[in-house]
Design an enzyme around this catalytic site. Structure first.
Site, PDB file in Angstrom:
ATOM      1  N   GLY A  62      -5.161  -6.260  -0.738  1.00  0.00           N
ATOM      2  CA  GLY A  62      -4.045  -6.268  -1.671  1.00  0.00           C
ATOM      3  C   GLY A  62      -4.259  -7.325  -2.725  1.00  0.00           C
ATOM      4  O   GLY A  62      -4.941  -8.324  -2.500  1.00  0.00           O
ATOM      5  N   GLY A  83       0.334 -11.090  -7.919  1.00  0.00           N
ATOM      6  CA  GLY A  83       0.331 -12.145  -8.919  1.00  0.00           C
ATOM      7  C   GLY A  83      -0.132 -13.457  -8.307  1.00  0.00           C
ATOM      8  O   GLY A  83      -0.720 -14.307  -8.972  1.00  0.00           O
ATOM      9  N   VAL A 129      -5.155 -10.679  -1.168  1.00  0.00           N
ATOM     10  CA  VAL A 129      -4.909 -10.674   0.269  1.00  0.00           C
ATOM     11  C   VAL A 129      -6.116 -10.020   0.936  1.00  0.00           C
ATOM     12  O   VAL A 129      -6.533  -8.937   0.545  1.00  0.00           O
ATOM     13  CB  VAL A 129      -3.622  -9.890   0.612  1.00  0.00           C
ATOM     14  CG1 VAL A 129      -3.366  -9.941   2.108  1.00  0.00           C
ATOM     15  CG2 VAL A 129      -2.439 -10.439  -0.159  1.00  0.00           C
ATOM     16  N   ASP A 146      14.580 -11.098  -2.141  1.00  0.00           N
ATOM     17  CA  ASP A 146      13.666 -10.126  -2.728  1.00  0.00           C
ATOM     18  C   ASP A 146      13.445  -8.970  -1.754  1.00  0.00           C
ATOM     19  O   ASP A 146      12.313  -8.624  -1.442  1.00  0.00           O
ATOM     20  CB  ASP A 146      12.351 -10.817  -3.104  1.00  0.00           C
ATOM     21  CG  ASP A 146      11.565 -10.042  -4.150  1.00  0.00           C
ATOM     22  OD1 ASP A 146      12.153  -9.119  -4.761  1.00  0.00           O
ATOM     23  OD2 ASP A 146      10.382 -10.331  -4.358  1.00  0.00           O
TER      24      ASP A 146
END
Ligand SMILES: *[C@@H]1O[C@H](CO)[C@@H](O)[C@H](O)[C@H]1NC(C)=O
Ligand SMILES: *[C@@H]1O[C@H](CO)[C@@H](O)[C@H](O)[C@H]1NC(C)=O
Ligand SMILES: *[C@@H]1O[C@H](CO)[C@@H](O)[C@H](O)[C@H]1NC(C)=O
Ligand SMILES: *[C@@H]1O[C@H](CO)[C@@H](O)[C@H](O)[C@H]1NC(C)=O
Ligand SMILES: *[C@@H]1O[C@H](CO)[C@@H](O)[C@H](O)[C@H]1NC(C)=O
Ligand SMILES: *[C@@H]1O[C@H](CO)[C@@H](O)[C@H](O)[C@H]1NC(C)=O
Ligand SMILES: *[C@@H]1O[C@H](CO)[C@@H](O)[C@H](O)[C@H]1NC(C)=O
Ligand SMILES: *[C@@H]1O[C@H](CO)[C@@H](O)[C@H](O)[C@H]1NC(C)=O
Length: 854
Positions: free
Chosen positions: A522, A525, A529, A639
């Site tokens: 992954g 920003g 990962v 979030d």
């Protein structure tokens, strides 16, 4: 002579004068709705006049009406009509020759018939002052993610009793404007502002003769003050300061005190600016070690006048609160003592300092920093600030014109992604924002976005001289001593250090095969990962901050703090972290099945059944419920979205990404005032309006998730017709019309029992209530979901008994989640793929609004 004739002569003599008399009184304020036939009233009931009678003849202009009305427009007037200039054209205003004036220009870069607004580049001047050059309202609005723009100037008296405001198109383009305000301003700049950063006392800026552009105007520690609530009739907007705060450790106050302006005109600032303030926390030792900083992006190569508004209401003696004021790390004033200036509580004062901001490294920032003065040993080690205004001063060529902004990389990616993913004429981000939030709310975000926009130009590895990313252990990697070297009040607690494992960079490198690209699962920003193996066979996910990422150390620390304390089956667990060689690396449990979103509509082959979806939702609700109630403090996730709900190898849902979390309400405050962070499409409108965070903001976002799961479509989809772009809005509308069923994922049709459907949608809609109070708690939501699952299970039993074989039921019989998992596993194509910070439609908000960005 015939007396009549004399009369006539006198009349004739007067006539030219009568004809040239200014239409309205010269001292009054003007508000012009440009391009309109007859002015009109705005949403605040303020009257706007038509602009045609102020046009100087000989210009070339046409009037036009915008084809689309952005939902974020605060009012039709003055935005929906425009004057378009195809050649140089001037307005002539009669003014008071001895007064300073505020000139405000309104631009709405929308669609107009026959004119492509993206090709408009304007030059605008007021008398001899160049205000804008090569100005593209379209590019500016796009970069700021705003539907409309307001430029405000404060112009010195010229001695002339008229002002010529000239619009001129660049080359073959055209210029335009939607609204003009011209307001006489009392002299508010009658002080010399000391120039900071030059040899002592060697420079001052004379405010009276300065021509300026207002860049920022903030009500520190307070809320947005709309133009109609401004003092002195100047129609200024004062914005909340939280988006500009850098770091933590401050508190905001509201005082119940009468403000005594003494010698200042009330126009200096409204009472609400002086009644609210920000100071530091109660611990003098922490205060002594920390700075309070506000951060602004400004145009390079200009001098800025920074105005501080102060009003003391806690202490009333000299040397009780003394602090230092810095601008861009240079001392502006070392011994600020408000009582020494004002003589008492409730009496406002203002101090002006000026600083030149050059063009270093292409990233021009203005740092406003306050720090308690330790040397003077005041009674309280603390600071106080009530309001702040920043003005750009015209340069030696009488110009105030900056460059068009360059959209941040992230914003550009976002725009490109939107265009690629959807049709070429995709609705712009601006519209998405508006569509999602509606109404005035956008102003707040707009301001939040203003200053972040050019931050991202920062080049990777600039010589910023960063020594350590983390204020964890100072420069050593020894685990034993937690250094107090805290930056912005954040450092790791011993608790966190004990609860998580410390990895060396060598271990991390061997786990990821030296960060092999093939192991990347992954990219966000924050950085990349990787998947990795530790301790021989344990699969982990390793999140490594990109050295050029400017995601705050704060968020990194928050995540460690939160996750090390919170252990729950439905929360992603942090295994440990690594800080060697200035790396910021977090090590998590590996989530084999990726994000919930991947399994809803991101092109995966398999479709989750209704019961699998309920299982996942119940797991996520348990995770959130635990955050809200299970820990020592209420923790607000901030979030919640489908990309932050991860699924492990057994399809157990785990809530992730605590970077934005804040521990919630304490004392008798029932909200935490904080920077608006979160994702577009999921953002609680109340939080947005008031920037007050409660756990009900998470409930709102979870309501969006519920619909996303039911409908298998993104929270925002700009390719859909306008009324369907925002899932939350669309769901609320459909509920009113009674057409909710039409929204349901076609794969689920016929597999949901009517009673379950009713319960599910009722609950989801309540989560989307405008007011937090009307929303259920996470516990209620959890209870409802579990109830629905039981209903469905019962329904299945009866169905199985009857064996009616109804053709509509495509669902397989009940199975345990593990069985489902096995079944799914064999079908899954790439089950390793997920990202913590996916870059798809509209979830970029947290990254945009965070003052330090990511
Ligand atoms: C013009 O402005 C000056 C200074 O602000 C003020 O004293 C004077 O009253 C104004 N004149 C008129 C006619 O409003
Ligand atoms: C407007 O101009 C831009 C760039 O010059 C172009 O990409 C776009 O297609 C034009 N739009 C219309 C409607 O002509
Ligand atoms: C503006 O002023 C009005 C009347 O004084 C008040 O009711 C309202 O709450 C104020 N609005 C804000 C946002 O301060
Ligand atoms: C503000 O102060 C006045 C006078 O001291 C008092 O009557 C009033 O109740 C106070 N209001 C609040 C909201 O505390
Ligand atoms: C600032 O001035 C320098 C020197 O004149 C120039 O090279 C640079 O491009 C200017 N920067 C901006 C942003 O205008
Ligand atoms: C001010 O100092 C901080 C570190 O203390 C640094 O990060 C920042 O870049 C400096 N700001 C300016 C404008 O020099
Ligand atoms: C606070 O800021 C000033 C100016 O940038 C700097 O000199 C000082 O070291 C900072 N103090 C702390 C504790 O960060
Ligand atoms: C005008 O602005 C556009 C967009 O920022 C830029 O590409 C162009 O070079 C500018 N033109 C001039 C003459 O400065």
């Amino acid at each position: 002579m015939n007396p009549n004739l004399i009369h006539l002569i006198i009349y004739l003599h007067l006539l030219p004068n009568l004809l040239t008399l200014p239409p309205p009184s010269s001292a009054a304020s003007l508000a012009l709705n440009c391009g309109s036939k007859d002015g009109g009233k705005d949403a605040d009931n303020r009257k706007w006049a038509t602009d045609s009678k102020y046009l100087v003849s000989g210009g070339k202009s046409v009037t036009s009406t915008a084809l689309t009305q952005d939902p974020s427009l605060s009012s039709d007037v003055p935005y929906m009509t425009a004057r378009i200039f195809t050649g140089e054209t001037s307005y002539k205003f009669n003014i008071n020759s001895t007064s300073r004036h505020i000139l405000r220009l309104h631009f709405y870069p929308s669609e107009y018939p026959n004119y492509n607004i993206s090709q408009s580049y304007s030059i605008v001047s007021a008398d001899s002052i160049l205000l804008l050059k090569n100005f593209s309202a379209y590019i500016t609005a796009e970069a700021l993610s705003q539907a409309y723009l307001i430029k405000e100037y404060s112009l010195a008296a010229t001695g002339s009793d008229n002002m010529l405001v000239k619009f001129k198109p660049m080359d073959k383009s055209f210029a335009f404007v939607n609204g003009i305000e011209l307001i006489p301003e009392p002299e508010l700049f009658d002080d010399q502002a000391g120039l900071v950063g030059v040899a002592e006392n060697s420079g001052t800026i004379d405010g009276v003769s300065a021509n300026m552009q207002n860049m920022f105007r903030i009500n520190v520690g307070g809320q947005y003050i709309p133009p109609t609530n401004d003092s002195g009739g100047l129609m200024r907007s004062w914005y909340d300061d939280t988006p500009y705060m850098f770091g933590a450790g401050t508190v905001s106050h509201k005082a119940n005190i009468t403000i005594d302006y003494k010698d200042y005109p009330e126009a200096i600032a409204p009472v609400d600016v002086y009644r609210t303030a920000r100071s530091q926390g109660p611990d003098p030792n922490i205060n002594k070690q920390s700075n309070v900083t506000w951060l602004f992006n400004v145009d390079a190569n200009f001098t800025y006048l920074v105005r501080f508004h102060f009003c003391e209401y806690q202490v009333d003696k000299i040397n009780q609160r003394v602090f230092e004021i810095y601008l861009n790390n240079e001392t502006a004033f070392a011994t600020a003592d408000i009582i020494a200036w004002t003589g008492g509580k409730g009496i406002p004062t203002r101090k002006d300092y000026a600083i030149y901001v050059g063009d270093k490294s292409g990233d021009e920032e203005l740092w406003v920093t306050l720090h308690t003065n330790i040397d003077l040993k005041p009674e309280f080690y603390d600071i106080l600030l009530n309001g702040l205004e920043i003005f750009k001063i015209s340069d030696s060529k009488s110009s105030l014109a900056g460059r068009n902004p360059v959209p941040s990389e992230m914003m550009q990616k976002q725009l490109i992604a939107n265009r690629e993913a959807y049709d070429p004429d995709a609705i712009r981000v601006t519209h998405v924002v508006g569509g999602a939030m509606g109404g005035v709310a956008t102003i707040g975000v707009a301001m939040a976005l203003v200053f972040v926009i050019r931050r991202r130009r920062q080049v990777a590895g600039t010589d910023s001289g960063v020594t350590s990313w983390l204020p964890l252990y100072g420069n050593s990697t020894s685990k034993s001593s937690v250094s107090g070297k805290s930056q912005c009040g954040s450092s790791l607690s011993t608790d966190a250090v004990c609860n998580s494992r410390y990895f060396s960079l060598v271990e991390i490198k061997s786990a990821t095969n030296n960060f092999e690209e093939g192991n990347v699962i992954g990219i966000g920003g924050f950085g990349k990962v990787y998947k990795g193996i530790i301790d021989g066979n344990m699969k982990v996910a390793i999140k490594r901050a990109n050295p050029s990422s400017d995601q705050g150390v704060n968020e990194f620390v928050t995540e460690i703090e939160m996750l090390s304390k919170l252990r729950h089956r439905h929360l992603v667990s942090l295994i440990g972290f690594c800080e060697d060689s200035n790396e910021m690396i977090l090590v998590y449990d590996h989530m084999g099945k990726g994000t919930l979103r991947d399994h809803l509509y991101k092109g995966n082959m398999i479709t989750l059944t209704w019961k699998q979806r309920l299982d996942i939702l119940i797991g996520s609700a348990k995770g959130l419920h635990y955050l809200h109630t299970g820990a020592k403090y209420t923790i607000i996730h901030r979030d919640v979205k489908t990309t932050n709900i991860l699924l492990d190898d057994n399809w157990v849902a785990k809530v992730s990404d605590f970077g934005l979390s804040k521990t919630g309400p304490n004392l008798n405050q029932n909200h935490v005032s904080t920077v608006v962070k979160g994702s577009f499409g999921y953002l609680d409108p109340e939080y947005f309006r008031r920037q007050q965070l409660t756990e009900k903001s998470d409930v709102y976002s979870f309501g969006v998730v519920l619909f996303e799961v039911l409908c298998a479509r993104p929270a925002l989809n700009p390719s859909l017709p306008k009324e369907q772009v925002s899932l939350a809005d669309y769901a609320l509308q459909s509920a009113r019309k009674g057409t909710l069923e039409e929204m349901v994922d076609p794969h689920l049709k016929g597999t949901i029992q009517p009673e379950a459907f009713k319960k599910f949608t009722d609950c989801s809609l309540r989560c989307l209530s405008d007011h937090g109070l009307e929303r259920p708690s996470m516990g209620d939501v959890l209870w409802t979901l579990e109830f629905i699952l039981k209903l469905e299970a019962k329904g299945d039993e009866t169905r199985n008994e009857k064996k009616s074989g109804s053709s509509g039921m495509v669902e397989v019989p009940i199975q345990s989640s593990d069985m489902i998992a096995m079944h799914m596993n064999t079908l899954s194509l790439d089950d390793d793929e997920y990202d913590y910070d996916s870059d798809d439609d509209g979830n970029a908000f947290s990254q945009i609004v965070d003052p330090k960005g990511r």
